[in-house]
Design a protein around this motif. Structure first.
Motif, PDB file in Angstrom:
ATOM      1  N   ASP A 129       0.826  -1.217   0.000  1.00  0.00           N
ATOM      2  CA  ASP A 129       0.000   0.000   0.000  1.00  0.00           C
ATOM      3  C   ASP A 129       0.856   1.261   0.000  1.00  0.00           C
ATOM      4  OD1 ASP A 129      -2.285  -1.569   0.065  1.00  0.00           O
ATOM      5  OD2 ASP A 129      -2.413  -1.551   2.258  1.00  0.00           O
ATOM      6  N   THR A 130       1.842   1.319   0.884  1.00  0.00           N
ATOM      7  CA  THR A 130       2.632   2.546   0.989  1.00  0.00           C
ATOM      8  C   THR A 130       3.482   2.777  -0.257  1.00  0.00           C
ATOM      9  OG1 THR A 130       4.346   1.327   2.200  1.00  0.00           O
ATOM     10  CG2 THR A 130       2.706   2.505   3.503  1.00  0.00           C
ATOM     11  N   ARG A 131       4.051   1.725  -0.793  1.00  0.00           N
ATOM     12  CA  ARG A 131       4.921   1.900  -1.959  1.00  0.00           C
ATOM     13  C   ARG A 131       4.119   2.165  -3.220  1.00  0.00           C
ATOM     14  NH1 ARG A 131      10.201   0.620  -0.633  1.00  0.00           N
ATOM     15  NH2 ARG A 131      10.389  -0.090   1.525  1.00  0.00           N
ATOM     16  N   ALA A 132       2.889   1.674  -3.278  1.00  0.00           N
ATOM     17  CA  ALA A 132       2.017   2.035  -4.403  1.00  0.00           C
ATOM     18  C   ALA A 132       1.746   3.531  -4.394  1.00  0.00           C
ATOM     19  CB  ALA A 132       0.712   1.253  -4.321  1.00  0.00           C
ATOM     20  N   ALA A 133       1.517   4.081  -3.197  1.00  0.00           N
ATOM     21  CA  ALA A 133       1.279   5.525  -3.090  1.00  0.00           C
ATOM     22  C   ALA A 133       2.522   6.309  -3.488  1.00  0.00           C
ATOM     23  CB  ALA A 133       0.853   5.875  -1.666  1.00  0.00           C
ATOM     24  N   LEU A 134       3.692   5.870  -3.021  1.00  0.00           N
ATOM     25  CA  LEU A 134       4.927   6.581  -3.346  1.00  0.00           C
ATOM     26  C   LEU A 134       5.236   6.526  -4.839  1.00  0.00           C
ATOM     27  CD1 LEU A 134       7.146   5.359  -0.366  1.00  0.00           C
ATOM     28  CD2 LEU A 134       6.208   7.654  -0.679  1.00  0.00           C
ATOM     29  N   ALA A 135       5.004   5.381  -5.466  1.00  0.00           N
ATOM     30  CA  ALA A 135       5.342   5.207  -6.878  1.00  0.00           C
ATOM     31  C   ALA A 135       4.423   5.989  -7.802  1.00  0.00           C
ATOM     32  CB  ALA A 135       5.294   3.726  -7.243  1.00  0.00           C
ATOM     33  N   ARG A 136       3.326   6.500  -7.267  1.00  0.00           N
ATOM     34  CA  ARG A 136       2.407   7.298  -8.080  1.00  0.00           C
ATOM     35  C   ARG A 136       2.560   8.797  -7.831  1.00  0.00           C
ATOM     36  NH1 ARG A 136      -1.055   2.625  -6.856  1.00  0.00           N
ATOM     37  NH2 ARG A 136      -1.709   1.670  -8.834  1.00  0.00           N
ATOM     38  N   GLY A 137       3.563   9.173  -7.022  1.00  0.00           N
ATOM     39  CA  GLY A 137       3.712  10.570  -6.643  1.00  0.00           C
ATOM     40  C   GLY A 137       4.968  11.226  -7.186  1.00  0.00           C
ATOM     41  N   PRO A 138       5.389  12.310  -6.543  1.00  0.00           N
ATOM     42  CA  PRO A 138       6.604  13.025  -6.957  1.00  0.00           C
ATOM     43  C   PRO A 138       7.839  12.138  -6.825  1.00  0.00           C
ATOM     44  CG  PRO A 138       5.266  14.364  -5.481  1.00  0.00           C
ATOM     45  CD  PRO A 138       4.683  12.983  -5.433  1.00  0.00           C
ATOM     46  N   ALA A 139       8.880  12.510  -7.555  1.00  0.00           N
ATOM     47  CA  ALA A 139      10.135  11.756  -7.558  1.00  0.00           C
ATOM     48  C   ALA A 139      11.272  12.639  -7.090  1.00  0.00           C
ATOM     49  CB  ALA A 139      10.418  11.196  -8.937  1.00  0.00           C
ATOM     50  N   PRO A 140      11.290  13.016  -5.812  1.00  0.00           N
ATOM     51  CA  PRO A 140      12.385  13.855  -5.317  1.00  0.00           C
ATOM     52  C   PRO A 140      13.731  13.147  -5.474  1.00  0.00           C
ATOM     53  CG  PRO A 140      11.134  12.921  -3.491  1.00  0.00           C
ATOM     54  CD  PRO A 140      10.368  12.623  -4.731  1.00  0.00           C
ATOM     55  N   GLY A 141      14.720  13.921  -5.869  1.00  0.00           N
ATOM     56  CA  GLY A 141      16.033  13.344  -6.134  1.00  0.00           C
ATOM     57  C   GLY A 141      16.189  12.901  -7.575  1.00  0.00           C
ATOM     58  N   GLN A 142      15.070  12.658  -8.261  1.00  0.00           N
ATOM     59  CA  GLN A 142      15.092  12.290  -9.668  1.00  0.00           C
ATOM     60  C   GLN A 142      14.566  13.429 -10.542  1.00  0.00           C
ATOM     61  OE1 GLN A 142      16.078   9.283 -11.131  1.00  0.00           O
ATOM     62  NE2 GLN A 142      16.884   8.661  -9.159  1.00  0.00           N
ATOM     63  N   GLY A 143      13.657  14.195  -9.974  1.00  0.00           N
ATOM     64  CA  GLY A 143      13.043  15.280 -10.729  1.00  0.00           C
ATOM     65  C   GLY A 143      11.693  14.898 -11.275  1.00  0.00           C
ATOM     66  N   GLY A 144      10.752  15.842 -11.245  1.00  0.00           N
ATOM     67  CA  GLY A 144       9.422  15.577 -11.768  1.00  0.00           C
ATOM     68  C   GLY A 144       8.674  14.578 -10.911  1.00  0.00           C
ATOM     69  N   THR A 145       7.885  13.750 -11.554  1.00  0.00           N
ATOM     70  CA  THR A 145       7.104  12.734 -10.861  1.00  0.00           C
ATOM     71  C   THR A 145       7.416  11.366 -11.449  1.00  0.00           C
ATOM     72  OG1 THR A 145       5.198  12.772 -12.369  1.00  0.00           O
ATOM     73  CG2 THR A 145       5.249  14.423 -10.587  1.00  0.00           C
ATOM     74  N   PHE A 146       7.082  10.342 -10.694  1.00  0.00           N
ATOM     75  CA  PHE A 146       7.210   8.997 -11.255  1.00  0.00           C
ATOM     76  C   PHE A 146       6.233   8.810 -12.408  1.00  0.00           C
ATOM     77  CE2 PHE A 146       8.858   8.043  -6.890  1.00  0.00           C
ATOM     78  CZ  PHE A 146      10.156   7.765  -7.295  1.00  0.00           C
ATOM     79  N   GLY A 147       5.120   9.505 -12.354  1.00  0.00           N
ATOM     80  CA  GLY A 147       4.148   9.423 -13.445  1.00  0.00           C
ATOM     81  C   GLY A 147       4.684   9.929 -14.762  1.00  0.00           C
ATOM     82  N   ASP A 148       5.700  10.799 -14.723  1.00  0.00           N
ATOM     83  CA  ASP A 148       6.343  11.233 -15.960  1.00  0.00           C
ATOM     84  C   ASP A 148       7.098  10.081 -16.622  1.00  0.00           C
ATOM     85  OD1 ASP A 148       5.524  13.838 -15.402  1.00  0.00           O
ATOM     86  OD2 ASP A 148       7.394  14.323 -14.350  1.00  0.00           O
ATOM     87  N   ARG A 149       7.471   9.094 -15.818  1.00  0.00           N
ATOM     88  CA  ARG A 149       8.306   8.002 -16.305  1.00  0.00           C
ATOM     89  C   ARG A 149       7.514   6.737 -16.612  1.00  0.00           C
ATOM     90  NH1 ARG A 149      10.959  11.159 -12.699  1.00  0.00           N
ATOM     91  NH2 ARG A 149      13.184  11.552 -13.074  1.00  0.00           N
ATOM     92  N   PHE A 150       6.475   6.484 -15.840  1.00  0.00           N
ATOM     93  CA  PHE A 150       5.709   5.248 -16.029  1.00  0.00           C
ATOM     94  C   PHE A 150       4.315   5.387 -15.434  1.00  0.00           C
ATOM     95  CE2 PHE A 150       8.377   4.790 -12.189  1.00  0.00           C
ATOM     96  CZ  PHE A 150       7.396   4.651 -11.222  1.00  0.00           C
ATOM     97  N   ARG A 151       3.469   4.446 -15.852  1.00  0.00           N
ATOM     98  CA  ARG A 151       2.149   4.280 -15.255  1.00  0.00           C
ATOM     99  C   ARG A 151       2.173   3.013 -14.408  1.00  0.00           C
ATOM    100  NH1 ARG A 151      -2.053   1.260 -17.100  1.00  0.00           N
ATOM    101  NH2 ARG A 151      -0.994   1.026 -19.127  1.00  0.00           N
TER     102      ARG A 151
END
Length: 351
Positions: A292-314
């Motif tokens: 549950d927690t990692r699903a939420a994180l993987a759908r949010g911002p990507a600090p340290g990488q830039g932008g959001t994880f959604g910019d990279r994948f669904r």
């Protein structure tokens, strides 16, 4: 016991042993090449990088062989790079020279596993049975490698020899060993560690442990980055990010919920174009919480990488299977998910 009964008993025991041996042999034979390679990596492995060169060539519709030109190989490698399928290889920059002068390269190799431990690193390259390792030995001899007294020993090269052959060659090619029973070429920048790796392959030394679950889950990936929990917690830590990114990560973690350490991690490019991520946790309950927690994180911002994880994948799914959490990711067009997220600070991979 009458002699006839002794004979019957002996036959039954022999059949049991034979059947047992056959079942064991079939089990070992049924393992994927990926699982076999990881299972024969040296003990203490912390990071393993897998490239299924035969599958990548097929994916890129590349008809290559030992006789292909270096230019044809470069064209293939450029396409593989664009599709984020070659970032796990330790031999890409060396590949054209390998093709021209060593008798093996990604043009004809079946697969490659690059294993890193705190004691050393080794490249394990599997060649098809059609490749004669004696021919490879001839190439090594012509290049100036010092032949071992034992044909199963380590060919001595060194930093100066590799530099003379070509500045494009990786330092991992300083020392070479040929394992004929398994059709393997092993290379390293350390002669002593190459001996350790040879012992592991031949069953005379410690082998890598702790990766079975995440590797088996990956199936037969085109490429994969596999980390021990300890290594991932250091290499992918948000501590590598700037102060502002770390502050944002803390807020996101507080909002997402409980996050626990994991013992192993694998991120894999799958044949269907998806990226599969597996984490192994200490028990089923911990895995369900982290799904549950990692699903939420993987759908949010990507600090340290830039932008959001959604910019990279669904994110197509995040599920708990026993002690595993498995993510299925659909990369966006032109996104390099594996090479981007298997290095540097990654919030959803945090411990």
């Amino acid at each position: 016991m009458p002699r006839r009964l002794w004979i019957v008993a002996a036959v039954v025991i022999a059949l049991v042993v034979a059947v047992g041996g056959y079942v064991w042999w079939r089990h070992d034979d049924d393992r994927t090449s990926f699982a076999w390679a990881v299972g024969h990596a040296p003990g203490g492995a912390q990071r393993l990088s897998w490239t299924d060169w035969a599958a990548v060539r097929e994916h890129e519709h590349a008809d290559l062989s030992r006789s292909s030109s270096a230019d044809d190989l470069r064209t293939f490698l450029d396409r593989a790079y664009d599709d984020d399928l070659s970032s796990t290889s330790a031999l890409v920059t060396s590949a054209p020279m390998l093709q021209e002068r060593f008798g093996f390269s990604p043009a004809n190799a079946d697969w490659e596993l690059f294993s890193q431990t705190y004691q050393g690193a080794v490249v394990m390259l599997h060649l098809p049975s059609s490749v004669d390792l004696d021919d490879v030995a001839d190439h090594l001899r012509d290049l100036g490698y010092q032949e071992p007294d034992d044909p199963d020993g380590v060919w001595q090269g060194g930093e100066d020899l590799v530099a003379r052959i070509s500045p494009s060659l990786s330092g991992e090619l300083q020392y070479v060993a040929l394992d004929r029973p398994d059709d393997l070429v092993l290379t390293s920048d350390s002669a002593s560690f190459l001996g350790v790796a040879l012992d592991a392959v031949r069953g005379h030394g410690a082998r890598a442990t702790g990766f079975d679950a995440v590797v088996d889950d990956a199936g037969e990936p085109l490429s994969s980055a596999v980390y021990s929990g300890d290594y991932a917690c250091g290499a992918l830590a948000m501590a590598h990010a700037g102060a502002a990114d770390q502050a944002q990560a803390k807020r996101l973690l507080a909002s997402a919920g409980e996050v626990n350490p994991y013992s192993a991690f694998a991120m894999s490019d799958e044949p269907d174009g998806s990226v599969r991520v597996a984490f192994e946790f200490d028990g089923d309950d911990v895995a369900r919480t982290n799904a549950d927690t990692r699903a939420a994180l993987a759908r949010g911002p990507a600090p340290g990488q830039g932008g959001t994880f959604g910019d990279r994948f669904r994110v197509t799914s995040v599920t708990a299977h026993g002690s595993l959490v498995v993510m299925h990711l659909a990369p966006r067009a032109d996104a390099s998910v594996l090479s981007d997220l298997s290095t540097g600070p990654v919030l959803f991979a945090t411990c």
